[in-house]
Structures are given as C-alpha cells and as structure tokens.
Design an enzyme around this catalytic site. Structure first.
Site, PDB file in Angstrom:
ATOM      1  N   ARG A 253      50.478  34.817  41.939  1.00 26.36           N
ATOM      2  CA  ARG A 253      49.216  34.368  41.271  1.00 26.36           C
ATOM      3  C   ARG A 253      49.644  34.026  39.774  1.00 26.36           C
ATOM      4  O   ARG A 253      50.049  35.988  39.636  1.00 26.36           O
ATOM      5  CB  ARG A 253      47.587  34.926  40.796  1.00 26.36           C
ATOM      6  CG  ARG A 253      46.690  34.296  42.169  1.00 26.36           C
ATOM      7  CD  ARG A 253      46.619  32.869  41.909  1.00 26.36           C
ATOM      8  NE  ARG A 253      45.549  32.178  43.037  1.00 26.36           N
ATOM      9  CZ  ARG A 253      45.652  32.088  44.405  1.00 26.36           C
ATOM     10  NH1 ARG A 253      47.438  31.921  44.246  1.00 26.36           N
ATOM     11  NH2 ARG A 253      44.994  31.490  45.512  1.00 26.36           N
ATOM     12  N   GLU A 282      47.114  25.547  35.715  1.00 33.66           N
ATOM     13  CA  GLU A 282      47.801  24.554  37.082  1.00 33.66           C
ATOM     14  C   GLU A 282      47.068  22.931  36.595  1.00 33.66           C
ATOM     15  O   GLU A 282      45.535  22.946  36.739  1.00 33.66           O
ATOM     16  CB  GLU A 282      47.865  25.294  37.918  1.00 33.66           C
ATOM     17  CG  GLU A 282      48.745  26.660  37.819  1.00 33.66           C
ATOM     18  CD  GLU A 282      49.224  27.273  40.092  1.00 33.66           C
ATOM     19  OE1 GLU A 282      48.295  26.461  40.303  1.00 33.66           O
ATOM     20  OE2 GLU A 282      49.550  28.163  39.907  1.00 33.66           O
ATOM     21  N   HIS A 304      52.955  25.582  42.638  1.00 33.10           N
ATOM     22  CA  HIS A 304      51.895  26.306  42.863  1.00 33.10           C
ATOM     23  C   HIS A 304      52.512  25.196  45.381  1.00 33.10           C
ATOM     24  O   HIS A 304      51.573  24.745  45.716  1.00 33.10           O
ATOM     25  CB  HIS A 304      50.646  25.648  43.183  1.00 33.10           C
ATOM     26  CG  HIS A 304      49.937  27.073  43.750  1.00 33.10           C
ATOM     27  ND1 HIS A 304      49.093  27.240  43.226  1.00 33.10           N
ATOM     28  CD2 HIS A 304      49.805  27.621  44.617  1.00 33.10           C
ATOM     29  CE1 HIS A 304      47.998  28.569  43.958  1.00 33.10           C
ATOM     30  NE2 HIS A 304      49.026  28.607  45.137  1.00 33.10           N
TER      31      HIS A 304
HETATM   32  N1  LIG Z   1      51.617  30.521  46.071  1.00 30.55           N
HETATM   33  C1  LIG Z   1      50.946  30.347  47.261  1.00 30.55           C
HETATM   34  O1  LIG Z   1      50.334  29.199  47.317  1.00 30.55           O
HETATM   35  C2  LIG Z   1      50.676  31.287  47.888  1.00 30.55           C
HETATM   36  C3  LIG Z   1      49.670  33.020  47.191  1.00 30.55           C
HETATM   37  N2  LIG Z   1      49.471  33.427  47.742  1.00 30.55           N
HETATM   38  C4  LIG Z   1      48.993  34.741  47.163  1.00 30.55           C
HETATM   39  O2  LIG Z   1      49.619  35.717  47.530  1.00 30.55           O
HETATM   40  C5  LIG Z   1      48.438  36.679  47.305  1.00 30.55           C
HETATM   41  C6  LIG Z   1      48.725  37.921  48.092  1.00 30.55           C
HETATM   42  O3  LIG Z   1      48.659  37.598  49.815  1.00 30.55           O
HETATM   43  P1  LIG Z   1      48.443  38.686  50.845  1.00 30.55           P
HETATM   44  O4  LIG Z   1      49.315  39.239  51.227  1.00 30.55           O
HETATM   45  O5  LIG Z   1      47.579  36.864  51.886  1.00 30.55           O
HETATM   46  O6  LIG Z   1      46.941  39.704  50.757  1.00 30.55           O
HETATM   47  P2  LIG Z   1      46.546  40.963  51.126  1.00 30.55           P
HETATM   48  O7  LIG Z   1      45.442  40.808  50.182  1.00 30.55           O
HETATM   49  O8  LIG Z   1      47.174  40.722  52.944  1.00 30.55           O
HETATM   50  O9  LIG Z   1      47.482  41.121  50.538  1.00 30.55           O
HETATM   51  C7  LIG Z   1      47.848  41.882  48.706  1.00 30.55           C
HETATM   52  C8  LIG Z   1      48.252  43.484  49.027  1.00 30.55           C
HETATM   53  O10 LIG Z   1      47.894  43.984  47.070  1.00 30.55           O
HETATM   54  C9  LIG Z   1      47.998  45.135  47.280  1.00 30.55           C
HETATM   55  N3  LIG Z   1      47.409  45.852  46.190  1.00 30.55           N
HETATM   56  C10 LIG Z   1      45.773  44.900  45.022  1.00 30.55           C
HETATM   57  N4  LIG Z   1      46.067  45.894  44.175  1.00 30.55           N
HETATM   58  C11 LIG Z   1      47.766  46.070  44.275  1.00 30.55           C
HETATM   59  C12 LIG Z   1      48.476  47.069  42.885  1.00 30.55           C
HETATM   60  N5  LIG Z   1      47.377  47.047  41.193  1.00 30.55           N
HETATM   61  N6  LIG Z   1      49.682  47.219  43.046  1.00 30.55           N
HETATM   62  C13 LIG Z   1      50.011  47.192  44.128  1.00 30.55           C
HETATM   63  N7  LIG Z   1      49.618  46.835  44.620  1.00 30.55           N
HETATM   64  C14 LIG Z   1      48.169  46.322  45.574  1.00 30.55           C
HETATM   65  C15 LIG Z   1      46.543  45.324  48.394  1.00 30.55           C
HETATM   66  O11 LIG Z   1      47.012  46.764  49.076  1.00 30.55           O
HETATM   67  C16 LIG Z   1      47.537  44.024  49.759  1.00 30.55           C
HETATM   68  O12 LIG Z   1      48.059  45.211  50.653  1.00 30.55           O
HETATM   69  C17 LIG Z   1      47.468  36.527  47.316  1.00 30.55           C
HETATM   70  O13 LIG Z   1      46.780  36.549  45.578  1.00 30.55           O
HETATM   71  C18 LIG Z   1      47.008  35.067  47.546  1.00 30.55           C
HETATM   72  O14 LIG Z   1      46.276  34.063  47.141  1.00 30.55           O
HETATM   73  C19 LIG Z   1      49.056  33.362  49.220  1.00 30.55           C
HETATM   74  C20 LIG Z   1      49.103  32.485  49.924  1.00 30.55           C
HETATM   75  C21 LIG Z   1      49.870  31.467  49.477  1.00 30.55           C
HETATM   76  O1  LIG Z   2      46.199  30.273  49.742  1.00 29.64           O
HETATM   77  C1  LIG Z   2      46.321  30.418  48.557  1.00 29.64           C
HETATM   78  O2  LIG Z   2      46.293  31.343  47.379  1.00 29.64           O
HETATM   79  C2  LIG Z   2      46.772  29.240  48.109  1.00 29.64           C
HETATM   80  O3  LIG Z   2      47.385  29.970  46.768  1.00 29.64           O
HETATM   81  C3  LIG Z   2      47.542  28.150  48.117  1.00 29.64           C
HETATM   82  O4  LIG Z   2      46.909  27.405  47.403  1.00 29.64           O
HETATM   83  P1  LIG Z   2      46.811  25.848  48.237  1.00 29.64           P
HETATM   84  O5  LIG Z   2      45.789  25.436  48.878  1.00 29.64           O
HETATM   85  O6  LIG Z   2      48.403  25.014  48.382  1.00 29.64           O
HETATM   86  O7  LIG Z   2      46.832  25.386  46.032  1.00 29.64           O
END
Ligand SMILES: NC(=O)C1=CN([C@@H]2O[C@H](COP(=O)(O)OP(=O)(O)OC[C@H]3O[C@@H](n4cnc5c(N)ncnc54)[C@H](O)[C@@H]3O)[C@@H](O)[C@H]2O)C=CC1
Ligand SMILES: O=C(O)C(=O)COP(=O)(O)O
Length: 601
Positions: A253, A282, A304
């Site tokens: 993010r 965005e 994104h």
């Molecule tokens: N760019 C995109 O299109 C996408 C972005 N994302 C983003 O990726 C991120 C992670 O997704 P997931 O792995 O599925 O989530 P998740 O919940 O499985 O993992 C997040 C991890 O961050 C850790 N965490 C929380 N606070 C922390 C801190 N201060 N320092 C270190 N670690 C910390 C948690 O313990 C957890 O293990 C989310 O923000 C999600 O929105 C996910 C999918 C697509």
């Molecule tokens: O799943 C997430 O957290 C994402 O950031 C994906 O975002 P989007 O659905 O591609 O707009």
C-alpha cells in the site's frame, strides 16, 4: 440466520402473484464476470465497470442490499449510513483500507474479502518489479521505443546471491520470500507477529528490528497492510541506513514508505532505485509526491497491477460473490473482515444449532418476557453447549443467533439487523450479559449435542448473587430441532409456527376447556402436548409437600391461599388461525389457567 424483513426473498414460489423485488447488488468497479454470473441467477446485479463518482454512489446506494468493490471505490461512513438496506460490502481482493470497517461494524454490515485469491498475483508482481528494477527494464523499454540504444547506461545488477528484506511475512510476503529463495537470494524478514517455525521451515531468517534489516539488504520489499502502525514505517532516517546500491519495492500500500522521503532518498542517492505499484493517491494527484514518485527516472512504476491477472480476478470474484450470495440468503460468510472467521465445515456442523439457538432466544422473549411482563435488560444469560457441540471452539454464530432470537420479536433491533458482526454490541446496548459455557464432561441430556439457555436476574453482588429463574433446553436430531425443556417442564416439540403455551394447574378438564375456547374463535389445533414438571421440579414439589403440607411425598400439594393443587403443567398447542388479544384473554380466564403466551417462531 433468516433474511431480515426488509430483504426481499431471492426465491419466488410458483404461486406468487406479484413477485417481490429481488435484492440488489451494486458493483461500481471492474469485477470479473465469473462471480457476477453466479449472483445474477438470484439477484439484480447493477454492474458499472467504468466506475461511479463519490457523489453518485451516495445517491445510488440506498437502493442496494450488497456492494462489491475493489480498491477504487471509497466506502466511507457516509456511504454506509446512506446504504440503509446494505447487508454486505464485499472487497474483491485483500486490502480493506478503502472501506470504513468500524462504521460498517456499528451498522451491522458484514464486510467480506478474498484473503487468498490474489496472493500469487501480488507475489509474482513483486518479483516482476524486483527484476525490473535490477535490470532497468522500464527505462530500457521507454528509451528503446523513443529510438535510443542506451546499452551502456542500462547496466543492471543480479539478484542471485543477494539479500532480500521482507517486511510483513504474511501470505504475500511469505510467497515472495519462497520465490526469492528460488532465485538464489537470501531472505531476512521483519514481522513481529509471524511464526518463527514457519519462517525457519521456509529458510527465512526473522530479525527483531528495522535497524537490523536495513543496512544488510540489497532489496527491500514491504507486505504489511496499511495501518496506523505501518503508515510511514520507512522515512528519511530509515532510507539513510540502507546501502546506496539498495532498491526498494512496494506492492502493498502507498504510504508504508513515506513518499516524500522516498523521492528524496532517490534524488540524494541514498538508495539506487525503486519498484512501486501502489501510491497514496491513485491515480497519483498532480503535483503530489505520489506523482513525483511515479514519474521518477529511478522508479519502475505500475498502476496498482498487483492483483490484475486473469486468474486472480476470477478467484477473488468467485470468493466474494459466493459470500455475498450466502449472506443475502441468510447464511454465513467464510471470510468476514469484521467478524471471526468460520470454516465451511464448521458451518455445516453448526447450522442446525444456529437455527435452534435463535428459536430458543425468540421463545425465551415471547414466553418469559412478552408473555409475563418480564425484562431482557439487566439479565444475565448463560448459553451452555453440551456433548459434541462443547468441542467446537468458534461458537460466535451461536452467540449471535441467541442475541438475534432474543431481540428480534420485541423490536427492530434499533433499526439494525442482528448478525455475527454486531451481536455483542447490541446485547451490551440492551443491558444483557451473555456468557457461553462448554460443558464437556456432563452432558445435559442423552442427545449427542444439546444447548441450554439459563437466564438470571443480575444481582449487585456479581454472578454469585444471581438468582436462577428461567431455563430453555433444546437439541438437534438429524436436521430437526426440538425443545426438550421449557422452564421447569419436560417437553418435546418442534419450535416452529404459531403456538400457545398455557401454564395451568394439572387437573382434569383443562384440555377440554381450552379446546372449546379456541373452537369458539375458529382456531384449529395442529398439535398438542402436555409438558409435566421435569424430575428436579417434581422432586422439589414433593419435598415441599412433605415439609410444608405434611402430605405424602407423591401426593398433590394444596396451595394455602387458593386451596388448589400446586401440581402444574404446560399445555403446548400448535395453532392455525387468527390468535387475537381477545382469544388470549378468553384463554387466560379459563378455569385453572395461570398464564398464556403466544409464540410465533
Ligand atoms: N498491489 C496489489 O494489487 C495487492 C496488494 N496487496 C496488499 O498486500 C498486503 C499484504 O497482504 P497479505 O500478505 O495477504 O496480508 P497478511 O495479513 O497475510 O500479511 C500481512 C503481514 O504483515 C504483518 N505486519 C503487520 N504489521 C506489521 C509491522 N508493523 N511490521 C512488520 N510486519 C507487520 C502481519 O503480521 C502479517 O503477517 C495488504 O496490504 C494487501 O492489501 C495484496 C494483494 C494485491
Ligand atoms: O487485494 C488488494 O489488496 C489489492 O490491492 C488489489 O487491488 P485491486 O482489486 O486490483 O484494485
């Protein structure tokens, strides 16, 4: 849980004359068609892939029962308040930072997401940016298309044998770590909540602080959600601790790296480059640091795209549409963000009990509160699970079903529908204390699983001073639910339909009188049951008989005031017809009837 009264049923009976309107779902963003097709078979889906401006969303939302979004729609408190019919907001993806989850919780709106549908896509995109930043793929492409051949300026670095730092070793972070190890990298990670065992098994070294990780890594990637604690996690001071050759990645993010500090770090040469997929605004607002970052020559930027693969979009669409479908027809979600998660197999086991507990709650209020002028507030409820049910740890849906049952017949729950999200809040608002008990070694009955609801008037002396007053017990057999105890009476009936529960002196002639009274009002009796005192109550009566009246233990007891026999029973009648107040009055006046309650379940 059944759909709320304001929710049109998705199932139309063949005999319906005017079909009720279908529940409506608004999809103001591009969501893959697979899941939407599933919903279209039952609901009215309004798909607007080009997007809906914020003010238009506010004016549209009152007509919808469900809302499905990705990251572009801002689901603010104002949108949720305007969405008076909203039951569910679904995020077709992971991050819910664009949804005011607290406001949704307060309004009993379930927020669901797809926690794992796009992990592979996000991890692969991170690796794409890792390699693109290492090998200047972005600049190479742009300059070549502009007619330049700049091989000398585009010499990259290898990632093999280098160190990658991962901040946030969750689902995406762990996948990235495994892929990076596959590329020959060493991975160190910072995540205060990660499992040390899992990290070890994956070959990842967990460190305890940012200070340890920053000077060591050649590449750094963040995979935390955007939280108050992760906003601006890395600023100027952190970038200055990194190697000048280091490159940073963000497919999580915008805002985890402070954007102004990152632009400065790149300009000043504190670090060598960045691969950025996400921004604080965005598309980046003109003149913002997000825009400067996106345009920076040392940055490979993507709009994104982390989750934008055909496969991930199909996955997340199916995940959330299945949940929306389930919720709108009264079922439970599998991935609610603002409620504890319930696994599908647990749901199958719990479902008949959810129904039973809701009926017990509703029976309680209609029999003990409405029928006897009682109160719900100021009472402490104890919901005990016996037998096999006692082994289930996530009984949250049962707790919610009890609250729903208790309050649904007496009010509109403050304008909100009770569900697993707001049940605790509503119980508290109504002054009810509810405890759950798992009774493993002392089954209440011979049934495999049973539920007992006890209610006590709360005392100022704490729970020790509470007086046990009322009890309802039930069980499930196959898919059918039964009430086996109501107050001090041993019963066995299906809690379904319209019923009259008459508390009466156990004397001859009562059934005939009641039958005659109902007959006069044209009310049919569909079933009848006489519930006598259960064994404990019988023993108590008999003990009283011997000590108070000096009578024989199993003989009738005379009530000193009325001179009647104090042996009592409940008459439980299933009825068909219009049970008016006049009918209730008539029955109440009937000889030997102590109390009448009308129950609609
Ligand atoms: N760019 C995109 O299109 C996408 C972005 N994302 C983003 O990726 C991120 C992670 O997704 P997931 O792995 O599925 O989530 P998740 O919940 O499985 O993992 C997040 C991890 O961050 C850790 N965490 C929380 N606070 C922390 C801190 N201060 N320092 C270190 N670690 C910390 C948690 O313990 C957890 O293990 C989310 O923000 C999600 O929105 C996910 C999918 C697509
Ligand atoms: O799943 C997430 O957290 C994402 O950031 C994906 O975002 P989007 O659905 O591609 O707009």
């Amino acid at each position: 849980m059944p759909p709320s009264a304001d929710l049109p049923s998705p199932v139309l009976s063949a005999s319906s004359v005017a079909a009720p309107p279908q529940p409506r779902i608004l999809v103001p963003e591009k969501v893959s068609s697979e899941g939407l097709a599933l919903l279209r078979s039952l609901y009215d889906v309004d798909f607007r892939p080009a997007g809906v401006p914020a003010d238009e969303l506010l004016s549209l939302i009152p007509a919808y029962h469900g809302l499905i979004v990705r990251s572009e729609t801002k689901v603010t408190a104002a949108v949720l308040t305007a969405g008076r019919k909203l039951r569910v907001v679904a995020r077709a993806g992971v991050g819910v930072d664009n949804i005011d989850v607290d406001a949704a919780t307060a309004q009993g709106i379930i927020v669901v997401n797809s926690p794992s549908g796009n992990i592979v896509a996000a991890a692969e995109h991170t690796i794409a940016l890792l390699l693109a930043t290492a090998r200047n793929v972005g600049r190479a492409d742009t300059t070549l298309k502009a007619g330049k051949w700049e091989r000398g300026k585009l010499v990259g670095v290898e990632v093999g044998r280098k160190t990658l730092g991962v901040i946030g070793l969750g689902k995406v972070g762990m996948k990235v770590a495994r892929m990076a190890i596959g590329l020959g990298m060493t991975v160190v990670a910072l995540d205060p909540y990660a499992s040390a065992d899992m990290a070890k098994q994956a070959g990842v070294r967990l460190v305890g602080s940012l200070g340890e990780i920053l000077p060591e890594v050649d590449f750094l990637t963040v995979h935390t959600p955007l939280l108050a604690s992760t906003l601006n996690l890395l600023g100027e001071a952190e970038f200055q601790k990194m190697r000048k050759s280091a490159r940073v990645l963000n497919v999580a993010r915008g805002g985890v790296y402070n954007e102004e500090a990152l632009v400065k770090a790149l300009d000043e040469g504190w670090i060598a480059g960045a691969g950025i997929d996400v921004f604080t605004s965005e598309p980046p607002k003109e003149g913002s640091f997000a825009a400067k970052l996106a345009a920076h020559p040392k940055v490979v930027s993507t709009p994104h795209l982390g989750a934008s693969t055909v496969e991930a979009q199909e996955n997340v669409s199916m995940d959330v549409c299945t949940q929306v479908l389930e919720i709108l027809r009264g079922g439970l979600p599998t991935a609610a963000v603002n409620a504890p998660l319930i696994l599908p197999e647990e749901y199958r086991r719990l479902q008949p009990f959810v129904k039973l507990v809701e009926k017990i709650g509703s029976l309680y209020t209609q029999h003990f509160v409405a029928g006897r002028g009682g109160m719900l507030g100021g009472r402490r409820f104890e919901l005990s699970y016996h037998g096999e049910l006692a082994g289930i740890s996530n009984t949250r849906p049962l707790f919610a079903a009890l609250v729903k049952g208790l309050v649904s017949s007496i009010s509109d729950a403050g304008g909100r529908d009770v569900n697993i999200v707001n049940a605790t809040l509503i119980a508290k608002e109504r002054g009810m204390a509810i405890d759950e008990k798992h009774v493993r070694d002392a089954p209440a009955s011979t049934y495999a699983s049973a539920v007992t609801l006890r209610s006590f008037k709360q005392s100022s002396k704490g729970s020790d001073g509470d007086k046990e007053e009322q009890i309802i017990e039930g069980y499930v057999s196959g898919k059918s639910i039964y009430i086996s105890k109501l107050d001090r009476f041993a019963a066995n009936f299906h809690p379904e339909g319209t019923m009259l529960v008459l508390h009466n002196y156990d004397e001859p002639g009562k059934i005939g009188n009641v039958g005659l009274a109902l007959g006069r009002h044209g009310i049919n009796i569909t079933f009848m049951q006489v519930a006598g005192l259960n064994s404990e109550a019988k023993a108590a009566v008999e003990a009283a008989a011997s000590s108070v009246a000096g009578s024989v233990a199993d003989g009738p007891v005379e009530d000193s005031e009325s001179g009647r026999l104090t042996k009592e029973a409940l008459m439980i009648l299933g009825v068909a017809g219009d049970v008016t107040n006049e009918v209730i009055d008539d029955l109440s006046k009937s000889e030997g009837i102590l109390n009448v309650s009308l129950i609609r379940l």
